[in-house]
Design an enzyme around this catalytic site. Structure first.
Site, PDB file in Angstrom:
ATOM      1  N   HIS B 168      -1.774  -7.275  -1.781  1.00  0.00           N
ATOM      2  CA  HIS B 168      -1.629  -6.914  -0.378  1.00  0.00           C
ATOM      3  C   HIS B 168      -0.267  -6.258  -0.241  1.00  0.00           C
ATOM      4  CE1 HIS B 168      -2.208  -7.422   4.021  1.00  0.00           C
ATOM      5  NE2 HIS B 168      -0.910  -7.333   3.990  1.00  0.00           N
ATOM      6  N   CYS B 169      -0.241  -5.048   0.212  1.00  0.00           N
ATOM      7  CA  CYS B 169       1.008  -4.301   0.288  1.00  0.00           C
ATOM      8  C   CYS B 169       1.478  -4.188   1.733  1.00  0.00           C
ATOM      9  CB  CYS B 169       0.817  -2.906  -0.304  1.00  0.00           C
ATOM     10  SG  CYS B 169       2.358  -1.982  -0.428  1.00  0.00           S
TER      11      CYS B 169
END
Lengths: 167, 364
Positions: B168-169
């Site tokens: 998850h960025c």
């Protein structure tokens, strides 16, 4: 065993949903979308094994075609990259085209093969490509196995009854 | 004569989707809830490039070549396009199981394992599969009530199972998974090139102008140059490093998640069954392979429920019976899956450098 011929509309009007069977994914070839061809025992009395297997195998071949990694898919990928993916705003991907073919095929199978046997295939796309859902209908006017109308909640009891009986 | 007012508002499926995503443009755009760092990314890129085009480019286009701003503009547009694609698209979210399917799977599990007495925590549900002669375990997701496909993982930030989950960025404000990994990779690649380009030409600009009017005068005339150089310098170390790391992953057909967990490394572990063994083939598959469409159907219209009966036979209606996520499940998802959240799903770290790289360093 109910052997009356129904068409799809009659099925929806007159039949009540008895239970649902879920054909799971087959991951033996990796993460590509394939479904198990194992014949579920709940369908034993409803449809011939060969017909069922043929349907699932055809679906599997469609999905293989959609996910095929080859010259065409590379070309599509490179072209899309070169246009910064703006081309997808006006063009359908190969995968989407095959999914449309699959929808038509499933509709066709439902009309010709499954509905006359009191079954209904749901397109896996509607279930997140996780399962092929097969709804089993009981004729309301037949004196076949007692069924609760909706399978939510009581699904485990009615499904368990069918499953236990079949096992 | 009486006048009937007909309400034309339709409910689209995205309004009822479980999970912690935000949707914009009537379901066309899908992002995570926390978007602050994404706005920072946008601001940094837009700000730096605006300064570059406004000041340095004007001088360099005249003194050196007009191709310089043209190429910069192309790089800028490409990185913005890939950034927006990464941030706004569905990463490959697996929709949660409908009640019928969940009940069916529960039945199968109970048939295999036997019923668990009330109050006892059920054993972790694992199915073993053989892929390319390697045994791969499939885990059961208690939140989504499905057996997760191989390489899928549950993102605790977005509360969704994502196919081929990478990480998850927060910098793009979304998960990176099967459907948007190539956009993410191209974004960091083009951003690296853009950063190197801007940095290099800033140096060239300062060098050229200093020859004429002196170093301090140059800086006084275009103070933005200092800011650009600083931003580019720090961005270089993080983004270029990250691009190198992801190039390594792409060449081996691995995900960040698998790399952190060490799924395919170590003596007693299986080898990566998804790698073709050939770097070129792996790159082609990951970056140019077929792109599966989203299965979420965010813009589908939810049928209005008639009073009383819910017609179960239509496909659209059954797909509208999306499970609610009640509080106990929420509780389960945060405490019951330590095996999922032990992977750093990229909670924003205290330091500015790129979280995925940060997390890999911390975990390794």
């Amino acid at each position: 065993m109910a052997t009356e011929v129904h068409n799809l509309q009659e099925l929806r009007r007159s039949a009540s949903l008895a239970t649902k069977v879920f054909i799971q994914r087959d991951y033996s070839d990796g993460t590509i979308c394939q479904f198990q061809t194992k014949f579920p025992p709940e369908l034993d009395s409803r449809i011939e094994r060969q017909l069922f297997e043929d349907t699932v195998k055809t679906l599997n071949s469609f999905y293989s075609e959609a996910e095929k990694i080859g010259g065409n898919s590379y070309l599509e990928g490179c072209l899309a990259c070169a246009t910064a993916y703006f081309i997808f705003l006006c063009m359908e991907t190969h995968y989407e085209k095959v999914l449309k073919k699959i929808s038509r095929y499933i509709q066709d199978q439902n009309e010709k093969i499954f509905a006359p046997r009191g079954l209904l295939l749901t397109d896996p796309v509607e279930r997140g490509m996780r399962v092929i859902e097969i709804s089993i209908y009981e004729d309301r006017c037949s004196s076949g196995s007692s069924s609760s109308g909706s399978s939510t909640g009581s699904g485990s009891s009615s499904g368990g009854g069918v499953g236990a009986g079949a096992r | 004569m009486s006048v009937m007012v007909v309400r034309k508002k339709v409910t689209r499926k995205w309004e009822k989707l479980p999970g912690r995503n935000t949707f914009c443009c009537d379901g066309r755009v899908m992002m995570a809830r926390q978007k602050g760092i994404f706005y920072l990314t946008l601001f940094l890129i837009l700000g730096t490039c605006t300064l570059f085009f406004a000041f340095e480019c004007r001088y360099l286009a005249v003194q050196l070549s007009p191709a310089i701003p043209v190429f910069a503009a192309m790089l800028f547009l490409f990185s913005m396009a890939t950034l927006l694609r990464t941030s706004f698209s569905d990463p490959g979210v697996i929709p949660r199981a409908l009640p019928d399917e969940a009940a069916f799977i529960e039945m199968e599990i109970e048939a295999t394992n036997g019923a668990v007495p009330q109050g006892q925590r059920p054993p972790p549900r694992i199915k073993n599969f053989q892929i390319n002669n390697q045994i791969v375990k499939l885990k059961y997701c208690y939140t989504c009530k499905i057996f997760r496909p191989p390489r899928a993982s549950h993102c605790s930030i977005c509360d969704n199972c994502v196919e081929r989950f990478d990480h998850h960025c927060p910098w793009v404000g979304n998960c990176v998974g099967k459907r948007n990994y190539r956009y993410f990779y191209l974004f960091i690649l083009s951003l690296s090139l853009l950063t190197i380009y801007v940095f290099a030409f800033n140096i060239v600009y300062v060098a050229l102008k200093s020859l004429k009017i002196g170093f301090l005068e140059t800086l006084k005339e275009t103070p933005g140059t200092v800011l650009e150089v600083l931003i580019c310098f720090f961005t270089l170390w993080s983004v270029v490093g990250l691009t190198g790391f992801h190039t390594f992953l792409v060449a081996l057909n691995q995900t960040t998640n698998e790399d952190i967990k060490g799924s395919w490394t170590g003596k007693n572990r299986v080898q990566n069954p998804y790698s073709h063994g050939n770097i070129v083939k792996n790159c082609c598959e990951v970056l140019c392979g077929p792109l599966p469409p989203s299965v979420l159907d965010r813009r589908g219209i939810l049928p209005l429920e008639e009073s009383g009966s819910r017609p179960p036979s239509t496909q659209e209606t059954t797909s509208s019976l999306l499970p609610q996520s009640p509080a106990p499940t929420e509780h389960l998802s945060s405490t019951d899956m330590p095996e999922d959240t032990s992977i750093p799903e990229e909670m924003p770290p205290p330091e500015p450098p790129e979280p995925p790289q940060e997390a890999t360093d911390a975990e390794k």
